[in-house]
Enzyme design. Structure first.
Site, PDB file in Angstrom:
ATOM      1  N   HIS C  56       0.827  -1.211   0.000  1.00 49.45           N
ATOM      2  CA  HIS C  56       0.000   0.000   0.000  1.00 49.45           C
ATOM      3  C   HIS C  56       0.860   1.260   0.000  1.00 49.45           C
ATOM      4  O   HIS C  56       0.369   2.333   0.310  1.00 49.45           O
ATOM      5  CB  HIS C  56      -0.907   0.019   1.228  1.00 49.45           C
ATOM      6  CG  HIS C  56      -1.832  -1.134   1.331  1.00 49.45           C
ATOM      7  ND1 HIS C  56      -2.804  -1.380   0.396  1.00 49.45           N
ATOM      8  CD2 HIS C  56      -1.933  -2.131   2.255  1.00 49.45           C
ATOM      9  CE1 HIS C  56      -3.474  -2.477   0.748  1.00 49.45           C
ATOM     10  NE2 HIS C  56      -2.955  -2.952   1.854  1.00 49.45           N
ATOM     11  N   HIS C 218      -7.607  -4.301  -1.211  1.00 52.72           N
ATOM     12  CA  HIS C 218      -6.970  -5.555  -1.617  1.00 52.72           C
ATOM     13  C   HIS C 218      -7.779  -6.202  -2.717  1.00 52.72           C
ATOM     14  O   HIS C 218      -7.651  -7.389  -2.991  1.00 52.72           O
ATOM     15  CB  HIS C 218      -6.871  -6.514  -0.434  1.00 52.72           C
ATOM     16  CG  HIS C 218      -6.380  -5.864   0.808  1.00 52.72           C
ATOM     17  ND1 HIS C 218      -7.223  -5.329   1.743  1.00 52.72           N
ATOM     18  CD2 HIS C 218      -5.125  -5.624   1.238  1.00 52.72           C
ATOM     19  CE1 HIS C 218      -6.503  -4.802   2.720  1.00 52.72           C
ATOM     20  NE2 HIS C 218      -5.236  -4.958   2.434  1.00 52.72           N
TER      21      HIS C 218
END
Ligand SMILES: Nc1ncnc2c1ncn2[C@@H]1O[C@H](COP(=O)(O)OP(=O)(O)O)[C@@H](O)[C@H]1O
Ligand SMILES: Nc1ncnc2c1ncn2[C@@H]1O[C@H](COP(=O)(O)OP(=O)(O)O)[C@@H](O)[C@H]1O
Ligand SMILES: [Mg+2]
Ligand SMILES: [Mg+2]
Ligand SMILES: [Mg+2]
Ligand SMILES: [Mg+2]
Lengths: 329, 217, 329, 217
Positions: C56, C218
């Site tokens: 991320h 995700h």
């Protein structure tokens, strides 16, 4: 083509509107829709202008700000800004002390800047240029005049901008910006292609499992296409031509690794670990490292490595305060 | 002796706009094989903007060329803006103070355009670019005039030179522009700029000839 | 899989080494290989800790710095850090005034933080938590406890970090961080998938010409898959659920648009122009906008929109100075 | 009466390591149909690290379970670290002070594992997760013991319960984990965690039974 756009022919204008709305602390509009000026330029300094095609964000407009550029001319995607745009950028950046136009060596940019300079001359604006030619893959060292400009341009803006910010005169700003970019050797690796919205299909192809060593910022072909190596071998493949280009040993360097767009930043840092190992092994001291998406090619995967030889004159300019969308120090 | 009345600028350049807009997709297709496939887009954008900006106005040839040049230089950027901009600016300047053009002064106008483009680009014949069309076309035209051919025959020489030059790019290896990156692989394809230049010169000759015929009629 | 890595199973360790080498001004190593601490934490303050899966970037480790977090626990790609790692982060961040652990609502993170807190208790480290739940697409407003944390976490770190920096006590840091993230409503749109190195194939699929509204960080499925709209319609599709989630009208807001990785930053700004139009039309004043790659999902294409309701208490904390790899103010 | 000598920890857990490493690809494949395809990778990583760390040591059952638990919790993170970590930590704690386990204390150990996992996860039977295997397996085992079945028969009940529970996940809609995002579409596939849990419990029963047989011989 999975893009966040409206009319593919208006991408640049639409994006410029967004930048103006999002970042009024950095950008002010000008009389030319494709020219933005720094919203808070300090007065009495040499104007620093850059410009180039879009699709390289945060370059070029992200380098407008404190201690960096005062105005930017914005082209279509991967295409030079017009001469008019460069001219307007010269006008808004000029405070009577002249303008340093710091840009990269591409045919279109050269022609448009040349025309803009002729027009500026008629308006008595004193414009001098530095043309970045740091991409070692684009021509041999003895044909440096043919080399493309890549991420070394950032160091040129940083140093030129810092010199202007401390009120150096135009010749000194030009000398230092030239010295900065001459001190840079860069190379790119491409791992995937990118799609220009108005074209709608990938600009070129790189077969999965391969990388193109020495690729240009628009997908210009590099030295060779090779099987995708691991990060350590990739670092060596990039360091080899860069370290062969200038004698960096025994001195301090600044290192910049920029992603080309879609490569995750964690991989850029992973790559840097191996570059740092290699530099250390060769007795080269890293003074500072900037790792991130500093000069991209839309959503290409890959990275560029720039190594810049520092001396006592350049070091304080590289480290000097700066504030913009792309870099803050 | 045949004369072109320079008051027909809007007409003649209207024909040039048409040929570019009609061939937008074709030009992009040619660019697509060894370039980035946008030559038609770039050219059509500039020519359409010019056409919209002069809507309904009757311009002299010089004024029309100058307006087109400024639109290209001011709106499309890239390489095509300065290159075609210089070409048409040179042609506009050369025809500025003339009410009519004869075969020779028409040739001077073409040469001025060529010189103008050469002042901005280092490209040469053989580099696989629009100069491969422009240079032989202008040379053939001038030879025809030097040989005392009629204006009409000289225009035919212009067409022939343009087409031969354009066709010559098929076997050249690109030395300039995006296609240069392909080296050997750039052979076997026409150059997009050479094609657009050929289309423009042929249409210029056609349009000029029609005006000559009308004047004679 | 076009990645700059060595062994796919060691990507995270290799990248952490790179971050440590590249940015010694921000990162110092700890006794745990998956924990980094801020290299220059000021003393006597509440410790601020975050953590989460990798992939991320710049989240989570990019938010370690001045006026932000003091330590970060780093997980495998898209996978929670271990309880051990959270515990070590608590240890290095604690200066006797307690630790605020500010993280996102994911099953693995919840379990590992819970275990780490139990262990910290045995070491007499006072740990309190705020769990970000700002993703409006992940559950209806009346089931807020089920919502995932997304880019609103950045505002939580910013506000909690600023409160800690001005030496607020632990309860106050927790209260303000909670208030900050409660003030955020976020939503994501996914335009393409991403590939976890250890898996080697795309995590899910989005058909070309489509986007997934409400996608998670995700690739968790969103509200619906729709034909890819233009940027203006996309902005509306994102604003609709966000603006319906809280009453933002009449007040000031902070807006954050983060790219998911591969979407060019110019498109994020282009999108913002339409978001700004929409907010203006609804009588909402944008106090500040942050547009860039702030919280990504490897090389996914797409973006998240976060709108945060500001009041006089939150505004100075949102604007307070901060210095880290990810944001600088 | 049958007793398990708890000094065979390394042996018994070695069997558990084997079953996970042997099924690494299968577990990832099962996870791939409705999850992200890494369950085998995650599990194998943790079990291999445990196996490497105790190389050559002969551990008690409690020590072996505790070491495995700490390795999982300390090295794999995600959800599997705390879940399987808690399970094995609970089992390790319950067997800590015992030199031998009979059918009943073996069942207490299983129950302690289940309680430990339930203290960390809110998941329930029917959510399509590893509890769908674990809960019926432990329940069936305890019922068998309550019915005064032999240790061996109780272990068979454990196997049966685990397999039935695992198989039940095929028709469940996932309520937890990544697969929950698929809603209805998660039906028709086994749950990866349920499969790994079944493999582990069946192998635990096999291994225990072998030790019981050897002790009797
Ligand atoms: N330096 C140059 N001088 C002359 N012609 C050039 C030059 N560079 C490019 N060209 C011409 O430009 C054409 C491509 O134009 P276009 O596709 O519009 O621009 P781009 O290459 O930027 O996409 C080539 O086919 C070639 O004829
Ligand atoms: N909160 C939970 N409680 C119990 N089991 C869970 C939970 N979340 C996930 N699981 C189990 O985890 C399995 C997936 O594990 P794994 O693939 O290793 O992790 P991830 O989902 O992070 O990729 C699922 O099949 C399910 O059985
Ligand atoms: Mg182009
Ligand atoms: Mg082209
Ligand atoms: Mg996973
Ligand atoms: Mg999984």
């Amino acid at each position: 083509m999975q893009r966040i756009i409206n009319d593919p022919d208006n991408v640049v204008d639409d994006a410029v509107r967004g930048y103006l709305r999002a970042s009024p602390e950095f950008y002010a509009a000008t009389d030319h829709p494709r020219v933005l000026k720094y919203a808070a330029t300090t007065s009495g300094k040499v104007g620093v202008v850059t410009g180039g095609g879009s699709g390289h964000e945060p370059a070029f407009l992200g380098y407008v700000g404190d201690g960096l550029c005062d105005a930017v001319a914005i082209g279509e995607i991967f295409s030079s800004p017009t001469a008019d745009a460069f001219l307007e950028a010269f006008r808004v950046a000029d405070q009577g002390r002249g303008v340093a136009c710091l840009y990269g060596n591409y045919a279109g940019d050269n022609m448009n800047v040349k025309m803009a300079r002729q027009m500026a001359e008629m308006e008595s604006i004193d414009v001098k240029t530095v043309i970045a030619r740091d991409d070692v893959a684009s021509a041999p060292a003895d044909q440096r005049e043919k080399r493309r400009g890549v991420a070394g341009e950032i160091m040129m803006w940083k140093v030129g901008g810092a010199a202007a910010a401390r009120h150096d005169d135009l010749d000194e700003v030009i000398r230092l910006a030239q010295k900065a970019v001459d001190a840079c050797s860069s190379i790119g690796v491409g791992l995937s292609s990118c799609t220009i919205p108005a074209n709608g299909k990938p600009n070129f192809t790189i077969a999965p499992g391969h990388m193109e060593l020495g690729i240009g910022h628009h997908g210009e072909p590099g030295i060779e296409v090779v099987p995708l190596p691991d990060a350590k071998a990739m670092a060596d493949a990039m360091c080899d031509p860069v370290l062969a280009d200038q004698d960096f040993t025994g001195g301090d360097v600044a290192v910049l690794i920029s992603g080309l767009g879609a490569t995750p930043v964690m991989e850029l840092n992973l790559l840097y670990a191996h570059v740092a190992d290699r530099l250390e092994a060769e007795g080269i001291t890293v003074h500072r490292a900037d790792i991130g998406n500093y000069f991209t090619s839309l959503e290409m995967m890959g990275a560029t490595l720039t190594v810049m030889k520092l001396d006592e004159e350049l070091k304080p300019l590289v480290d000097a305060p700066a504030r913009s969308l792309a870099i803050t120090r | 002796m045949q004369f072109l009345d320079t008051s027909h600028g809007s007409d003649i350049l209207g024909d040039l706009v048409d040929v570019i807009l009609d061939n937008r997709d074709y030009l992009s297709e040619v660019d697509g094989s060894i370039g980035d496939g946008d030559h038609g887009i770039n050219m059509a954008k500039g020519f359409r903007l010019y056409s919209e900006s002069i809507q309904g106005q009757s311009l002299s040839l010089a004024k029309a060329f100058t307006t087109l040049a400024n639109t290209l230089m001011g709106s499309i950027g890239g390489s095509m803006g300065p290159l075609y901009g210089s070409l048409f600016l040179g042609m506009g300047n050369a025809s500025k103070d003339l009410d009519t053009l004869d075969a020779r002064t028409f040739g001077d106008m073409l040469s001025a355009g060529l010189e103008s483009i050469q002042s901005i680009s280092d490209a040469n014949v053989g580099d696989k670019c629009l100069l491969d069309t422009l240079v032989p076309a202008v040379m053939d035209y001038r030879h025809a005039v030097d040989d005392d051919d009629s204006f009409t025959s000289a225009l035919q020489a212009l067409r022939n030179g343009a087409e031969r030059g354009c066709e010559s790019t098929r076997e050249l290896e690109a030395k300039i522009g995006r296609a240069a990156r392909l080296g050997e692989r750039s052979k076997g394809h026409l150059d997009a700029g050479a094609v657009s230049c050929c289309l423009l010169l042929v249409r210029l000759a056609d349009s000029t000839e029609r005006h000559l015929e009308r004047a004679a009629a």
